[in-house]
Design a protein around this motif. Structure first.
Motif, PDB file in Angstrom:
ATOM      1  N   GLU A   1      -1.882 -24.801 -20.775  1.00 40.55           N
ATOM      2  CA  GLU A   1      -1.088 -23.856 -20.096  1.00 40.55           C
ATOM      3  C   GLU A   1      -0.531 -24.376 -18.587  1.00 40.55           C
ATOM      4  O   GLU A   1       0.331 -24.190 -18.060  1.00 40.55           O
ATOM      5  CB  GLU A   1      -1.781 -22.584 -19.821  1.00 40.55           C
ATOM      6  N   PHE A   2      -1.798 -25.096 -18.266  1.00 41.34           N
ATOM      7  CA  PHE A   2      -1.651 -25.456 -16.770  1.00 41.34           C
ATOM      8  C   PHE A   2      -0.665 -26.678 -16.629  1.00 41.34           C
ATOM      9  O   PHE A   2       0.246 -26.452 -15.780  1.00 41.34           O
ATOM     10  CB  PHE A   2      -2.982 -26.057 -16.111  1.00 41.34           C
TER      11      PHE A   2
ATOM     12  N   PRO B   1      -7.333 -24.590 -11.685  1.00 45.55           N
ATOM     13  CA  PRO B   1      -7.817 -23.079 -11.709  1.00 45.55           C
ATOM     14  C   PRO B   1      -8.868 -22.863 -13.104  1.00 45.55           C
ATOM     15  O   PRO B   1      -8.259 -23.772 -14.028  1.00 45.55           O
ATOM     16  CB  PRO B   1      -6.657 -22.264 -11.923  1.00 45.55           C
ATOM     17  N   PRO B   2      -9.845 -22.622 -12.800  1.00 46.34           N
ATOM     18  CA  PRO B   2     -10.779 -22.769 -14.024  1.00 46.34           C
ATOM     19  C   PRO B   2     -10.584 -21.916 -15.281  1.00 46.34           C
ATOM     20  O   PRO B   2     -11.155 -22.160 -16.263  1.00 46.34           O
ATOM     21  CB  PRO B   2     -12.197 -22.339 -13.436  1.00 46.34           C
ATOM     22  N   ASP B   3     -10.066 -20.868 -15.001  1.00 45.72           N
ATOM     23  CA  ASP B   3      -9.618 -19.735 -16.238  1.00 45.72           C
ATOM     24  C   ASP B   3      -8.541 -19.699 -16.841  1.00 45.72           C
ATOM     25  O   ASP B   3      -8.020 -19.225 -17.805  1.00 45.72           O
ATOM     26  CB  ASP B   3      -9.740 -18.269 -15.557  1.00 45.72           C
ATOM     27  N   VAL B   4      -7.702 -21.180 -16.648  1.00 43.96           N
ATOM     28  CA  VAL B   4      -6.631 -21.484 -17.283  1.00 43.96           C
ATOM     29  C   VAL B   4      -6.753 -22.803 -18.309  1.00 43.96           C
ATOM     30  O   VAL B   4      -7.621 -23.588 -18.081  1.00 43.96           O
ATOM     31  CB  VAL B   4      -5.423 -21.819 -16.211  1.00 43.96           C
TER      32      VAL B   4
ATOM     33  N   ASP C   1     -10.537 -31.211  -6.111  1.00 48.20           N
ATOM     34  CA  ASP C   1     -10.223 -30.761  -7.519  1.00 48.20           C
ATOM     35  C   ASP C   1      -8.853 -29.593  -7.165  1.00 48.20           C
ATOM     36  O   ASP C   1      -8.663 -29.040  -5.886  1.00 48.20           O
ATOM     37  CB  ASP C   1     -11.260 -29.819  -7.493  1.00 48.20           C
ATOM     38  N   CYS C   2      -8.171 -29.650  -8.309  1.00 50.82           N
ATOM     39  CA  CYS C   2      -6.974 -28.497  -7.957  1.00 50.82           C
ATOM     40  C   CYS C   2      -6.903 -27.893  -9.319  1.00 50.82           C
ATOM     41  O   CYS C   2      -5.758 -27.146  -9.661  1.00 50.82           O
ATOM     42  CB  CYS C   2      -5.587 -29.417  -7.700  1.00 50.82           C
TER      43      CYS C   2
ATOM     44  N   PHE D   1      -8.690 -22.599  -5.402  1.00 50.37           N
ATOM     45  CA  PHE D   1      -8.675 -23.595  -6.303  1.00 50.37           C
ATOM     46  C   PHE D   1      -7.988 -24.995  -5.911  1.00 50.37           C
ATOM     47  O   PHE D   1      -7.554 -25.670  -6.552  1.00 50.37           O
ATOM     48  CB  PHE D   1      -8.471 -23.292  -7.704  1.00 50.37           C
ATOM     49  N   LYS D   2      -7.294 -24.925  -4.718  1.00 51.47           N
ATOM     50  CA  LYS D   2      -6.418 -25.929  -4.129  1.00 51.47           C
ATOM     51  C   LYS D   2      -5.467 -26.317  -4.848  1.00 51.47           C
ATOM     52  O   LYS D   2      -5.075 -27.619  -4.904  1.00 51.47           O
ATOM     53  CB  LYS D   2      -7.338 -26.964  -3.742  1.00 51.47           C
ATOM     54  N   THR D   3      -4.745 -25.310  -5.499  1.00 55.58           N
ATOM     55  CA  THR D   3      -3.573 -25.572  -6.498  1.00 55.58           C
ATOM     56  C   THR D   3      -2.409 -25.839  -5.498  1.00 55.58           C
ATOM     57  O   THR D   3      -1.335 -26.274  -6.038  1.00 55.58           O
ATOM     58  CB  THR D   3      -3.413 -24.413  -7.465  1.00 55.58           C
TER      59      THR D   3
END
Ligand code: ATP
Ligand code: MG
Lengths: 331, 312
Positions: free
Chosen positions: A92-93, A85-88, A82-83, B127-129
């Motif tokens: 946008e991402f 971010p949950p709040d975006v 997983d990579c 979040f492993k970004t």
């Protein structure tokens, strides 16, 4: 697309890649290997993010040791984990990731909208990604790898965590990345079966070593066989044997099972028609695939699947033969 | 989900080596990108602006705008009040030195750094970004520099905006232009250095853990405990009238480093007990070295922190 030459990567305790020499041509290439085979390590090196211990690798003709940033602007990468971010939101991402790949703001927005549509994300794309299903998340991960229109994408286990339907959709999407978008693909999986349908070429590695690299059609010849069982009557079985041999198929008998090597797509039809013609009952017709470690055996000795495999390649518990068994065809 | 995908998934197995990329007949709907690829510098700038906006919650959920905006408001309110008082009571100087303002409101600055540093780096780790960033044309130093510069800039906005309010107010109150401008300029210099120092320390702490809460608590703890320790030992020194010791002790906490630095180099009045700034030129130089040394060390530590992150 990709060329490696005697590429090795040694960690203090394990050798993740062991003198790997492969040549990946345009199209979809499946990289198959069990857990820990070195698939992700290879991708890391190809992106210029980890130095090789030994050997060389080039991506799109650029040396990974010296041209990392240039390679990364022309290649897309989808990680196995997983990579997001949950709040975006997805939009946008992906816009941000497009800009990180060097696309000017307007182009980044435009291509994000296009790419999300291509991977099948519509209204959901404005919602925070925390609420997405695994399938949707995998699509966003694929979209961020494609958004800058790379020449090549490296997809690390894109079917991870998907149910059979989601898996088929993802594989179809990956196929389209090449056929419709013209972007070459290197896709990893630990299942040979699922990549056979998607890839033009298959590379199998195990313990960091190259086991096999060939076109998928060559592969299917060696690895695919069809187990045919008919209602237990000796004469009919012999008739069927003759009939199929006459049709030019390679097969052998074991008990009241016939093992037919799959030559091509028509093999199924030939067998089905022959069975129907004789009027015998078909108990089952099942595609069998060999376990990854069995690919050690060259085509000649592969004629005897029951033959001993030699002591030096223990498939180990991580190879689950049932997982790689094929799908049954209803009679 | 979508029908078109399901349909293609059911398509027959691929013919070996399918259509070449130039075969546009199949490219219905897909448009290749022919425009510019702006490369590493632009990518670094994009990460900087995204992180800077993120520090004020812009481009993120409405909820994440609340805290930074409140802190910005709290930071500016006293300046507005001071300006109003100065103008309406016809005072002949501002109630506070430009260089003192940040020291007075250090709690607000600390809270901002503590809440936004983890927001900036822990989230990427959690979040492993981060691996996705490193799969782009940027290198490790670009990531670290962009994150560092973004938080320092966010802190500078926070600390400089009230100074702007004070300066504009001072001019409206017709206080001496040259004097006010000099004071304002010194205030900006020290606000900038404070921002760089605070950003570095809080990012290093936040980058240790992917847990945001831990990061917030740890940053607050480091700033508050070090300041409390320095102040109380300075208090003891004060009671023994060891003013030179007071001056030296300031090097052990971030805000007092700024205080000592601006006292020696910018002619500010120290907030230390007895207004005892650095006692000698050597001490002044030590403050300078500590300030720049710590900032550089923070950058180095961040570089180290991300050495292993790569793609794992
Ligand atoms: N950073 C690292 N340090 C030490 N060993 C590592 C590191 N990364 C990978 N390895 C080891 O290298 C080997 C290959 O790992 P790699 O992740 O490439 O395998 P993989 O084929 O991607 O497996 P999976 O299917 O589980 O993703 C493994 O034995 C792994 O433990
Ligand atoms: Mg892996």
């Amino acid at each position: 697309m990709i060329a490696t030459e005697s590429l090795s990567k040694r960690y203090p305790r394990v050798t993740a890649l062991d003198r790997l020499t492969v040549d990946v041509t345009p199209g979809v290439t499946g990289l198959v290997g069990a857990n820990g085979a070195g698939k992700s390590t290879l991708i890391k090196i190809l992106l210029g993010l980890a130095p090789a211990s030994e050997g060389r690798a080039a991506v799109l003709g650029l040396d990974v040791a010296t041209a990392g940033p240039r390679i990364r602007s022309l290649v897309g990468y989808m990680p196995e984990h997983d990579c997001l971010p949950p709040d975006v939101s997805a939009t946008e991402f992906v816009v941000h990731m497009a800009r990180m790949s060097g696309l000017p703001p307007a182009a980044a927005r435009e291509r994000t909208a296009d790419t999300l549509r291509h991977v099948g994300l519509y209204e959901e794309r404005y919602r925070p990604m925390g609420g997405y299903s695994t399938g949707m998340k995998q699509r966003v991960k694929l979209a961020q790898a494609l958004v800058h229109d790379p020449k090549l994408v490296l997809l690390d286990e894109p079917t991870n965590g998907l149910d059979p339907v989601g898996r088929d959709e993802m594989l179809g999407l990956i196929r389209r990345v090449w056929t419709d978008f013209g972007i070459s693909v290197l896709v990893t999986s630990h299942l040979l079966g699922e990549l056979e349908r998607t890839s033009d070429h298959i590379v199998v590695i195990d313990g960091g070593k190259l086991l096999r690299a060939s076109s998928t059609s060559d592969f299917t010849k060696v690895t695919g066989s069809l187990a045919v069982e008919v209602t237990d009557r000796e004469d009919e079985l012999l008739d069927l044997l003759d009939l199929l041999t006459a049709a030019g198929l390679k097969l052998r008998r074991s008990g009241h099972l016939l093992q037919v090597d799959i030559a091509d797509e028509d093999t199924y039809d030939v067998v089905r028609d022959a069975v129907a013609g004789l009027g015998v009952g078909l108990v089952r017709m099942e595609q069998r695939r060999h376990r990854i470690a069995e690919l050690f055996i060259d085509p000649e000795s592969a004629d005897d699947p029951a033959g001993d495999h030699g002591p030096d390649h223990d498939p180990g518990p991580r190879h689950d033969p049932d997982q790689e068994g094929g799908s049954s065809v209803a009679a | 989900m979508s029908q078109p995908d399901a349909a293609t998934a059911a398509a027959p197995p691929p013919e070996p080596s399918a259509a070449p990329p130039t075969d546009v007949i199949h490219n219905i709907g897909y448009r290749a990108y022919e425009g510019p690829r702006l490369g590493r510098g632009y990518a670094r700038l994009s990460l900087f602006s995204q992180s800077l906006r993120g520090a004020y919650g812009l481009g993120r959920s409405a909820k994440s705008k609340v805290l930074p905006m409140i802190l910005l408001g709290v930071m500016c309110a006293p300046a507005l009040i001071m300006v109003a008082v100065t103008i309406f009571t016809h005072m002949n100087r501002l109630p506070v030195q430009y260089t003192r303002y940040a020291v007075l409101l250090q709690a607000v600055i600390t809270l901002f750094a503590a809440s936004q540093a983890p927001q900036s780096v822990s989230r990427d780790l959690r979040f492993k970004t981060t691996p996705l960033y490193f799969s782009r044309p940027i290198e490790r130093i670009d990531y670290v520099a962009a994150k560092y510069a973004a938080l320092a800039t966010a802190l500078f906005l926070l600390t400089a905006l009230p100074l702007v309010i004070l300066y504009v107010g001072a001019l409206l109150a017709k206080l001496g232009f040259a004097h006010q401008t000099a004071g304002f300029a010194k205030g900006l210099v020290s606000a900038l250095l404070l921002s760089v120092l605070f950003a570095g320390i809080s990012l290093v702490i936040a980058a240790v853990t992917p847990r945001r809460g831990f990061g917030v608590a740890a940053v607050i703890a480091v700033f508050v405990i070090s300041y409390a320790a320095v102040s109380s030992v300075q208090g003891v020194a004060m009671s023994q009238e060891r003013y030179d010791v007071i001056g030296w002790l300031g090097v052990f906490s971030p805000i007092t480093v700024i205080d000592g630095f601006q006292t020696w180099f910018l002619g500010a009045t120290s907030a230390f007990p007895h207004a005892a700034g650095p006692p000698s030129a050597v001490a002044g130089l030590v403050y300078l070295l500590v300030l720049f040394g710590v900032a550089a060390a923070c950058f180095g530590l961040l570089m180290r922190r991300y050495r292993k992150v790569g793609l794992s």
